[in-house]
Design an enzyme around this catalytic site. Structure first.
Site, PDB file in Angstrom:
ATOM      1  N   ASP A   1       0.808  -1.216   0.000  1.00  0.00           N
ATOM      2  CA  ASP A   1       0.000   0.000   0.000  1.00  0.00           C
ATOM      3  C   ASP A   1       0.838   1.262   0.000  1.00  0.00           C
ATOM      4  O   ASP A   1       0.325   2.355  -0.272  1.00  0.00           O
ATOM      5  CB  ASP A   1      -0.858   0.035   1.276  1.00  0.00           C
ATOM      6  CG  ASP A   1      -2.181  -0.682   1.094  1.00  0.00           C
ATOM      7  OD1 ASP A   1      -2.708  -0.662  -0.016  1.00  0.00           O
ATOM      8  OD2 ASP A   1      -2.665  -1.267   2.079  1.00  0.00           O
TER       9      ASP A   1
HETATM   10  C1  BGC Z   1       0.471   1.161   6.346  1.00  0.00           C
HETATM   11  C2  BGC Z   1       0.190  -0.056   5.518  1.00  0.00           C
HETATM   12  C3  BGC Z   1      -1.293  -0.222   5.323  1.00  0.00           C
HETATM   13  C4  BGC Z   1      -1.904   1.075   4.809  1.00  0.00           C
HETATM   14  C5  BGC Z   1      -3.395   0.995   4.629  1.00  0.00           C
HETATM   15  C6  BGC Z   1      -0.225   2.368   5.772  1.00  0.00           C
HETATM   16  O1  BGC Z   1      -0.006   3.475   6.578  1.00  0.00           O
HETATM   17  O2  BGC Z   1       1.862   1.368   6.401  1.00  0.00           O
HETATM   18  O3  BGC Z   1       0.750  -1.190   6.143  1.00  0.00           O
HETATM   19  O4  BGC Z   1      -1.508  -1.233   4.407  1.00  0.00           O
HETATM   20  O5  BGC Z   1      -1.602   2.126   5.675  1.00  0.00           O
HETATM   21  O6  BGC Z   1      -4.076   0.875   5.781  1.00  0.00           O
HETATM   22  C1  NOJ Z   2      -1.345  -3.796   5.659  1.00  0.00           C
HETATM   23  C2  NOJ Z   2      -2.587  -3.843   4.811  1.00  0.00           C
HETATM   24  O1  NOJ Z   2      -3.682  -4.294   5.593  1.00  0.00           O
HETATM   25  C3  NOJ Z   2      -2.404  -4.740   3.621  1.00  0.00           C
HETATM   26  O2  NOJ Z   2      -3.535  -4.691   2.817  1.00  0.00           O
HETATM   27  C4  NOJ Z   2      -1.171  -4.358   2.856  1.00  0.00           C
HETATM   28  O3  NOJ Z   2      -1.014  -5.294   1.818  1.00  0.00           O
HETATM   29  C5  NOJ Z   2       0.059  -4.352   3.736  1.00  0.00           C
HETATM   30  N1  NOJ Z   2      -0.170  -3.528   4.881  1.00  0.00           N
HETATM   31  C6  NOJ Z   2       1.300  -3.893   3.013  1.00  0.00           C
HETATM   32  O4  NOJ Z   2       1.275  -2.541   2.713  1.00  0.00           O
END
Ligand code: BGC
Ligand code: NOJ
Length: 808
Positions: free
Chosen positions: A481
């Site tokens: 993400d």
């Molecule tokens: C986090 C990710 C997560 C994303 C969406 C980001 O701030 O680092 O791990 O997937 O938010 O919630």
């Molecule tokens: C946490 C999120 O819940 C997931 O959807 C995502 O793939 C990982 N972080 C990596 O960014």
């Protein structure tokens, strides 16, 4: 250093001191009523949706941490203490917290009193039971008082924490006998209320927080406890709470038991009132009666235990390594169920208000729960598919109460569609139930469709969205993400998840290409099953083209590239200043079969080992990004070593474990497994900090000041993927369309192990022997004494089958 131990017999983690390096929590409930409970009784409860129907209040990021919860105080002769340590924190003579499957027991001794508090949500009901036993260990008669306390939340958790000008006026309660009813907004648009009851006569109560605590006091020094007497307050606005006081007399050696119940009730609109202004308590009273005796509570508890034993009986192993046994047999599967139930909504790191059910997240979670709850998994797949658009893209999240897609976050995460194929394939491989493909589930637009149409749309979404190198366009982001190649964020506070200012971006993802190649063959098999030969042939072609594109444009010298950015420059290449190598495409391209013929897979895995491996697991990238990079986005917003910027992201370590098993390196696969599996990290709990019985999303990487420290425990796709890696690829008991494949890939010094696997109605007792001490390879399989051809069990006609496997 350890703070407790695993009780494998009882499937409990036993915490031996209250001041754990972080609150170590557990989950109560697995249907509609849920509670989070820490090892000192902290946490909160909600009905279905932690955001919109929160029943008790909890303040995140509070000081001291984890204040607020289900609190009990024992009072005697002017002194009082908390038998769960919090909130009063007097030193206890003994303390133990047993977190079990769906329940928590906190036991302690102080001042010659023994207290045991058991917390659980009974199956089938919307209530949390607190069974409290107090025993007098002294040799004389004593008079005590027991005080209870919890704070009601005004249902909408975010509003509850922000809208004080209104909320300080709306709070309403009723007290009737030993029951406190929280009925805020029931007079107008709500048809639900909460009650907090105890099964004995009370001496007093409080429902107004300030009357209980005193305006300037903390939970540790309630003025009611200072006075030794409830004030019988009725909340009018401000902050409604529930507190009872009970007078107890205990002879020497005598024990008394109390059952407190926190319940949630909904009434039909025409059934709301008993008389004007007085709520209809009929259902509440019924529920109270259902659990008002020790025998009834014990029975409900036994049912809960049975429920979990049954769930976990689909997969278990016997192995000389007890850490492996406890991960596989109990804790990993338990965490899988929790992620299934809660997605990413409520934990001690997820506030319960910011996220709905993620399309990508939930589809992945299903990979770890299909063997336990196939029926519920099928339903979840249908719910997820219903939020998909006709072009295959999907709402990134939906809200559990409404099951509607979340407009705030929208769609555009181009990995999302493919996860649906992974999930449906996993469901069918587990159950053999192809009928799901024909289940009618319309697209989000309302257009009629069956599940297979959704899979086709998913597959075609990739095919129809290719970039300049014939690789999949990344869109807003893929699994990572934080790799935001198609939006440049320069405003503080802007959500990286929703910025959209480069929508024409040609940025491409090699990871999505790897996912496409991994799940594509399953899609083709399913297309054939649907007699769609033409489509299958077209899909074969698309896969071949993708393979060519990855081979041509997706490789760096020694590993797979991560992506091409907005300017079509390489990401995850030796040419880059930072982040020369990312973990994600290495796992997925090898799972997708790339580099297996020409040694590139082995070379890649050697690079991963050299560049990403640490004492605490495999980092997500290296070198970490030291400066904010507009073209990379959120990943570069994290300080080096944390989260997506070079932490050990436990979610994608298993992709490398699986890749290692594909090339036959069982030693490395298991080394990576045991570096991050929490039971193996129990001895370093003071460093790891989060619970030693569940995975955390990340462990700080080598560039972090706190290398080895974990965060974001419980709600992470790490749980499902590690279960897939260990059960299907390392232990090698792998559901496939044709049947159950036996294909272990283990360290050579393992002499063997046993697996009990319930699969498509048959209970397989599998014994694997590794006389030749090999990594991989199956010489012979005997089923009930008869040798079979191949490595796949295909006969599910018998109830119980003995399988002997000889590796070599
Ligand atoms: C986090 C990710 C997560 C994303 C969406 C980001 O701030 O680092 O791990 O997937 O938010 O919630
Ligand atoms: C946490 C999120 O819940 C997931 O959807 C995502 O793939 C990982 N972080 C990596 O960014």
């Amino acid at each position: 250093m350890k703070y407790g131990y695993f009780d494998d017999q009882r499937k409990e983690y036993v915490i031996e001191r209250p001041d754990t390096p972080y609150p170590w929590i557990n989950y109560l409930g697995s249907e509609e009523f849920f509670g989070l409970i820490s090892n000192t009784g902290g946490g909160y409860s909600f009905y279905k949706d932690a955001s919109k129907r929160r029943l008790t209040r909890y303040r995140y990021n509070n000081v001291p941490t984890d204040s607020g919860g289900r609190y009990y105080y024992i009072y005697e002769n002017g002194n009082y203490f908390s038998p769960a340590w919090a909130p009063q924190k007097s030193e206890l003579d003994s303390y133990q917290c047993r977190h079990g499957l769906g329940y928590t027991v906190i036991e302690s001794e102080k001042n010659n009193l023994k207290t045991e508090m058991k917390f659980f949500v009974p199956k089938g009901d919307n209530a949390e039971l607190h069974q409290i036993k107090i025993k007098n260990l002294a040799d004389s008669r004593r008079k005590l008082k027991l005080f209870s306390f919890l704070e009601f939340c005004l249902y909408d958790a975010e509003d509850d924490m922000t809208n004080f000008q209104r909320n300080f006026n709306t709070g309403e309660v009723e007290v009737d006998g030993s029951t406190i009813y929280h009925k805020t907004e029931y007079r107008e648009r709500r048809n639900h209320y909460t009650f907090y009851n105890v099964n004995q006569e009370i001496a007093g109560f409080d429902t107004d927080r300030e009357s209980f605590l005193g305006l300037y006091n903390s939970f540790a020094e309630p003025q009611v406890l200072e006075a030794g007497k409830s004030s019988n307050s009725i909340a009018h606005g401000w902050s409604p709470i529930g507190s009872h006081s009970l007078e107890i007399e205990l002879e020497a050696g005598e024990e008394e038991e109390f059952i407190f119940q926190l319940g949630y009730i909904e009434n039909d609109n025409d059934q709301k009132w008993e008389k004007p202004g007085v709520i209809n308590k009929e259902k509440a009273k019924k529920l109270m009666t259902k659990y008002n005796s020790s025998a009834k509570v014990e029975k409900a508890f036994a049912e809960l235990k049975n429920h979990w034993d049954k769930l976990l009986s689909s997969f278990s192993i016997e192995h000389p390594d007890s850490k492996l046994e406890r991960m596989v047999n109990t804790w990993n599967q338990y965490q899988n169920m929790v992620t299934y139930n809660l997605a990413r909504s409520a934990s001690y790191f997820e506030s319960g208000i910011s996220r709905g059910i993620g399309f990508r997240d939930s589809n992945q979670d299903l990979l770890g729960s299909a063997h336990m709850i196939p029926e519920r998994v099928k339903q979840r797949i249908k719910d997820l598919a219903a939020t998909q658009f006709e072009d295959g893209s999907a709402y990134h999240q939906y809200q559990p109460l409404t099951k509607k897609g979340n407009d705030k976050i929208g769609s555009g995460f181009n990995d999302d569609p493919l996860w649906l194929i992974f999930a449906v394939a996993a469901y069918i491989k587990e159950t053999g139930d192809y009928s799901i493909l024909k289940e009618e589930v319309p697209f989000n637009s309302g257009k009629e469709a069956v599940i297979f149409d959704h899979l086709e749309a998913s597959f075609m979404h990739v095919v129809n969205n290719l970039g300049p190198h014939n690789l999949p366009l990344i869109g807003h982001a893929d699994w990572n993400d934080c790799l935001n190649l198609s939006a440049f964020s320069e405003k503080p506070g802007e959500s990286f998840q929703t910025v959209s200012n480069k929508d024409d971006s040609p940025a491409e993802s090699v990871m999505i290409a790897g996912m496409f190649l991994t799940t594509g063959p399953d899609f083709i098999q399913l297309a054939k099953k649907m007699n769609k030969e033409k489509l299958a042939a077209k899909a074969e072609e698309a896969l071949a083209e993708m393979k060519e594109a990855v081979n041509k444009y997706g490789r760096d010298d020694d590993w797979f590239l991560r992506a091409y950015d907005y300017y079509s420059d390489k990401v995850g290449s030796k040419e880059n200043e930072y982040a020369e190598i990312f973990i994600e495409p290495q796992g997925f391209c090898i799972m997708g079969g790339i580099g297996l013929e020409d040694g590139f897979a082995e070379k890649t895995l050697a690079s991963v080992n050299q560049r990403l491996n640490t004492d605490h697991g495999l980092m997500i990238l290296d070198p970490t990004i030291k400066k904010y990079q507009l073209n990379l986005g959120e990943v570069s917003s994290y300080p080096p070593g944390y989260k997506e910027n070079g932490a050990v992201f436990c979610h994608n370590n298993p992709w490398i474990m699986i890749a290692e098993t594909i090339v036959g390196n069982g030693k490395r696969a298991f080394e990576y497994y045991s570096k991050i599996a929490p039971a193996y990290r129990e001895e370093i709990s003071e460093l790891h900090r989060t619970e030693p019985y569940v995975y955390s999303q990340m462990i700080a990487g080598k560039d972090a000041a706190t290398f080895g420290e974990a965060k974001n425990s419980w709600l992470t796709g790490t749980a499902a993927w590690n279960f897939v890696a260990i059960s299907q690829w390392i232990l090698g008991i792998r559901p496939e369309f044709e049947g159950l494949k036996i294909d272990p890939c283990i360290p050579t010094d393992w002499d063997g192990f046993k697996v009990q696997r319930k699969f498509r109605g048959t209970e397989f007792e599998i014994e694997i022997r590794n006389f030749d001490n090999v990594n991989k390879g199956v010489k012979k399989i005997l089923v009930d004494g008869k040798e079979i051809k191949g490595q796949t069990l295909k006969d599910f006609t018998k109830e119980k089958v003995k399988v002997e496997v000889e590796m070599g």
